[in-house]
Design a protein around this motif. Structure first.
Motif, short mmCIF file in Angstrom:
data_model
loop_
_atom_site.label_atom_id
_atom_site.label_comp_id
_atom_site.label_asym_id
_atom_site.label_seq_id
_atom_site.Cartn_x
_atom_site.Cartn_y
_atom_site.Cartn_z
N ARG A 189 27.64 31.33 -20.76
CA ARG A 189 26.33 30.72 -21.08
C ARG A 189 25.68 30.22 -19.79
NH1 ARG A 189 26.84 25.89 -24.69
NH2 ARG A 189 24.59 26.20 -24.75
N PRO A 190 24.34 30.35 -19.70
CA PRO A 190 23.67 29.93 -18.47
C PRO A 190 23.53 28.41 -18.39
CG PRO A 190 22.04 30.64 -20.08
CD PRO A 190 23.40 30.88 -20.70
N PHE A 191 23.57 27.92 -17.19
CA PHE A 191 23.27 26.51 -16.92
C PHE A 191 24.02 25.54 -17.85
CE2 PHE A 191 19.77 28.40 -14.54
CZ PHE A 191 19.77 27.60 -13.40
N VAL A 192 25.33 25.60 -17.76
CA VAL A 192 26.13 24.66 -18.56
C VAL A 192 26.96 23.72 -17.68
CG1 VAL A 192 26.29 26.01 -20.68
CG2 VAL A 192 27.93 26.43 -18.84
N VAL A 204 14.24 30.78 -15.20
CA VAL A 204 15.06 31.80 -14.53
C VAL A 204 15.77 31.17 -13.33
CG1 VAL A 204 15.08 34.02 -13.33
CG2 VAL A 204 13.50 33.66 -15.24
N GLY A 205 17.08 31.20 -13.37
CA GLY A 205 17.88 30.69 -12.25
C GLY A 205 18.37 31.82 -11.38
N GLU A 206 19.37 31.51 -10.57
CA GLU A 206 19.85 32.47 -9.58
C GLU A 206 20.96 33.37 -10.16
OE1 GLU A 206 20.50 30.68 -5.77
OE2 GLU A 206 22.27 31.91 -5.41
N ALA A 207 22.08 32.74 -10.46
CA ALA A 207 23.25 33.50 -10.93
C ALA A 207 24.21 32.50 -11.56
CB ALA A 207 23.92 34.22 -9.77
N PRO A 208 25.10 32.98 -12.43
CA PRO A 208 26.06 32.06 -13.04
C PRO A 208 26.99 31.47 -11.99
CG PRO A 208 26.11 34.24 -14.09
CD PRO A 208 25.24 34.36 -12.90
N GLY A 209 27.40 30.23 -12.21
CA GLY A 209 28.45 29.61 -11.41
C GLY A 209 29.76 29.67 -12.20
N ALA A 210 30.73 28.87 -11.76
CA ALA A 210 32.07 28.93 -12.37
C ALA A 210 32.03 28.56 -13.85
CB ALA A 210 33.03 28.01 -11.62
N CYS A 213 17.80 32.06 -18.44
CA CYS A 213 18.59 33.18 -17.93
C CYS A 213 18.60 33.15 -16.41
CB CYS A 213 18.06 34.51 -18.46
SG CYS A 213 16.34 34.83 -18.06
N ASN A 214 19.18 34.14 -15.81
CA ASN A 214 19.33 34.20 -14.36
C ASN A 214 18.90 35.55 -13.83
OD1 ASN A 214 20.69 31.66 -13.46
ND2 ASN A 214 22.20 32.29 -14.99
N ILE A 215 18.68 35.60 -12.51
CA ILE A 215 18.41 36.89 -11.87
C ILE A 215 19.65 37.80 -12.04
CG2 ILE A 215 17.99 38.06 -9.66
CD1 ILE A 215 15.56 36.40 -10.36
N TYR A 219 12.11 23.32 -7.56
CA TYR A 219 13.44 23.16 -6.98
C TYR A 219 14.51 23.51 -8.00
CZ TYR A 219 11.40 20.47 -3.10
OH TYR A 219 10.69 20.08 -2.02
N HIS A 220 15.60 24.07 -7.50
CA HIS A 220 16.76 24.33 -8.36
C HIS A 220 17.39 22.99 -8.71
CE1 HIS A 220 20.61 25.83 -9.74
NE2 HIS A 220 20.11 27.05 -9.73
N PRO A 221 17.84 22.82 -9.98
CA PRO A 221 18.45 21.54 -10.35
C PRO A 221 19.65 21.17 -9.47
CG PRO A 221 18.40 23.06 -12.23
CD PRO A 221 17.66 23.72 -11.12
N1 URA Z 1 22.85 27.96 -11.25
C1 URA Z 1 22.09 29.00 -11.61
O1 URA Z 1 21.21 29.44 -10.88
N2 URA Z 1 22.31 29.54 -12.82
C2 URA Z 1 23.23 29.09 -13.67
O2 URA Z 1 23.34 29.63 -14.78
C3 URA Z 1 23.99 27.98 -13.27
C4 URA Z 1 23.80 27.44 -12.06
#
Ligand code: URA
Length: 234
Positions: free
Chosen positions: A122-125, A109-115, A149-151, A223-225
């Motif tokens: 798609r998450p984390f691409v 689980v990440g935070e939120a989508p970026g650009a 996925c993300n929050i 840690y967040h990537p």
């Molecule tokens: N960082 C996040 O937390 N989520 C994403 O999907 C991409 C970057």
């Protein structure tokens, strides 16, 4: 005549192969399979799911859907719909619902989508996502073995931190996703995901590296990537 039937055979094979890869992609990305009448014996890859859940290679799609979280996840996505529950909907290109194995043992689980995520749905691409993909590979898994996925499902403008009303609107869907998957472990990526899931205010440095609990599921904050990209030593 035999030439003609050989051509038809090849054409049919091509069609089957392209349909199969389409379905596999949709499964990998957590998309709806409602265009299928699920009586066939297609064999999408639900590898590394819970023991006994995926069964043999030739289970019908229908049975697989009953056995794992796919159907439940589809319902969550349907309920989310073309979400307008908070103002982030105004600025988004795509909802980033989440993707991977809806029957996974491990959820990131990440935070939120970026650009990049907003552009692709798609998450984390993006860059952080590529690092996450390498981390998952280093664990001997692939992205389709886990769920990501993300929050928040929509990108906050300029990648600012999520606001409480946005979390309030979006969190029910994360909760339902996790209920659908019933993973053994959730890996919370970064301060924000860890604090939101655990309802704690401590920084990631204090939370990381030991298991916590979220609705009875083990949570490992890390840690967040994106932070790792900036701080290679971490
Ligand atoms: N960082 C996040 O937390 N989520 C994403 O999907 C991409 C970057």
């Amino acid at each position: 005549m035999p030439e003609e039937s050989e051509e038809i055979r090849r054409e049919l094979l091509d069609m089957v192969q392209s349909l199969r890869s389409h379905i596999e992609q949709d499964i990998e990305r957590g998309r709806s399979l409602s265009y299928l009448h699920l009586e066939g014996s297609l064999t999408p890859h639900f590898s590394a799911g819970k023991p006994g859940a995926a069964g043999g290679e030739h289970l019908s799609v229908n049975r697989r859907l009953q056995q794992n979280g796919f159907h439940a996840m589809e319902k969550v996505q349907h309920e989310l719909g073309d979400c307008q529950r908070c103002s982030l909907s105004q600025g988004r290109t795509n909802i980033v619902f989440g993707e991977g194995n809806p029957d996974a043992n491990l959820v990131f689980v990440g935070e939120a989508p970026g650009a990049d995520e907003d552009a692709q749905g798609r998450p984390f691409v993006g860059r952080a996502g590529q690092l996450l993909t390498r981390i998952i590979a280093a664990m001997g898994l692939s992205r389709k073995d886990v769920y990501i996925c993300n929050i928040l499902k929509c990108r906050p403008p300029g990648n600012r931190n999520p606001k409480p009303d946005e979390i309030h609107a979006c969190e029910p869907f994360l909760i339902k996703q996790i209920r659908a998957i019933q993973p053994e472990v959730i890996c919370a990526l970064g301060t924000f995901a860890a604090q939101t899931l655990l309802k704690k205010e401590a920084p990631i440095t204090a939370l990381r590296g030991r298991f916590h609990s979220y609705q009875g599921i083990k949570v490992m904050p890390t840690y967040h990537p994106a932070y790792l990209l900036r701080n290679a030593g971490a």
